[in-house]
Design a protein around this motif. Structure first.
Motif, short mmCIF file in Angstrom:
data_model
loop_
_atom_site.label_atom_id
_atom_site.label_comp_id
_atom_site.label_asym_id
_atom_site.label_seq_id
_atom_site.Cartn_x
_atom_site.Cartn_y
_atom_site.Cartn_z
N GLN A 197 5.71 15.38 -5.95
CA GLN A 197 7.08 14.64 -5.73
C GLN A 197 7.66 14.27 -7.05
O GLN A 197 9.00 14.61 -7.06
N TYR A 198 6.86 13.44 -7.94
CA TYR A 198 7.51 13.15 -9.18
C TYR A 198 8.25 14.48 -9.93
O TYR A 198 9.34 14.23 -10.49
N TRP A 231 5.18 2.73 -0.08
CA TRP A 231 4.87 3.34 -1.14
C TRP A 231 3.47 2.57 -1.79
O TRP A 231 3.44 1.38 -1.73
N CYS A 276 10.39 6.39 -11.13
CA CYS A 276 10.61 7.79 -10.77
C CYS A 276 11.97 8.14 -10.81
O CYS A 276 12.54 8.70 -9.68
N TRP A 288 2.94 8.14 -1.20
CA TRP A 288 3.34 7.53 0.27
C TRP A 288 2.35 7.09 0.82
O TRP A 288 1.03 7.50 0.78
N ARG A 327 11.39 15.78 -8.27
CA ARG A 327 12.65 14.79 -8.27
C ARG A 327 12.97 14.66 -9.78
O ARG A 327 14.06 14.33 -10.06
N SER A 352 0.00 15.24 -4.24
CA SER A 352 1.36 15.07 -3.72
C SER A 352 2.26 14.20 -4.37
O SER A 352 3.34 14.31 -4.65
#
Length: 270
Positions: free
Chosen positions: A238-239, A138, A270, A190, A242, A234
């Motif tokens: 993703q945050y 990360w 996160c 990522w 989730r 991205s």
């Protein structure tokens, strides 16, 4: 102390204060490319300036790999690389985009360009302090080269397609602000570090690589800008997903003392 001991001490001192030429040459070349980009923007050649920043990105990615391959890592090289990154991906993009369109906004454009530059400095300082504390999978916030690729990609794209009209200055303003703030956003992205060129891949993977190279070669500004823009979104996507599911990503490396004591109190993001 005999003459041989004095000679050995001098040689040891010389080695400790020497630098590795090969990896640092790539760093200096990346710094020169960024300097060249700034000077080109002063003459209105913004497409050349944008390409020069992308060249600086390539050279910056090579110096670390060369150092590891030749076993020539050094503290000097790390510091030089960090300073060169500040110029290449902090100062240079801010000046170029200001000279390109942001100057039309007056103090607002000046302020946004500085916000980008300041966020790049904060991002690099944060990265240096998080080494060894965050999993290599990360990044916290987008890397400074990605932010520079966003801003320079827009300039390259605009010049390649004959200009997008008056509205492009507003896109430049918002994108520069987005790129700057994304560098210091406490959101994991990522890092691609889990991908290793030393691993064996299926033959189909080589075909995909050839296709990717062909696509980039056909429309470099469009493909590169689209890639870095999607990557910058991205982490936020993703945050949000989730957060919606109530999940968390553990990005922090647990200290050995906590592992040995069996503590489950982990710092999470996160």
């Amino acid at each position: 102390m005999n003459p041989n001991q004095k000679f050995n001490q001098k040689m040891t001192h010389l080695k400790q204060n020497s630098i590795y030429l090969l990896p640092n040459s790539f760093t200096i070349a990346a710094l020169f490319s960024a300097f060249y980009a700034i000077t080109e923007s002063f003459h209105g050649r913004f497409d050349t300036a944008a390409v020069a920043i992308f060249v600086s990105m390539i050279l910056d990615g090579m110096d670390g790999r060369v150092a590891r391959l030749t076993n020539s890592q050094s503290a000097f090289g790390e510091q030089l690389d960090s300073l060169a990154d500040m110029v290449s991906f902090g100062v240079a993009p801010a000046l170029i985009v200001y000279n390109w369109e942001l100057f039309e906004f007056g103090k607002l454009g000046y302020g946004v360009a500085f916000i980008y530059c300041a966020c790049a400095a904060l991002r690099l300082a944060l990265f240096n302090t998080l080494i060894g504390r965050v999993h290599k999978k990360w990044f916290i916030g987008i890397p400074s080269p990605t932010a520079a690729a966003l801003v320079m990609g827009l300039i390259w794209l605009d010049n390649s397609y004959g200009g997008f009209g008056e509205g492009v200055k507003w896109v430049a303003l918002l994108l520069t602000l987005f790129a700057g703030l994304s560098m210091v956003a406490q959101i994991p992205f990522w890092s691609f570090k889990e991908l290793s060129v030393k691993r064996k891949v299926p033959f189909f993977g080589m075909i995909l690589l050839v296709l990717a190279v062909m696509i980039i070669a056909l429309e470099p500004p469009l493909v590169l800008f689209a890639f870095f823009f999607c990557y910058s979104l991205s982490g936020y996507i993703q945050y949000a997903l989730r957060w919606w599911k109530g999940e968390q990503i553990n990005v922090w490396i647990q200290p050995e003392s906590s592992q040995s004591s069996g503590s489950s109190d982990e710092e999470e993001c996160c």
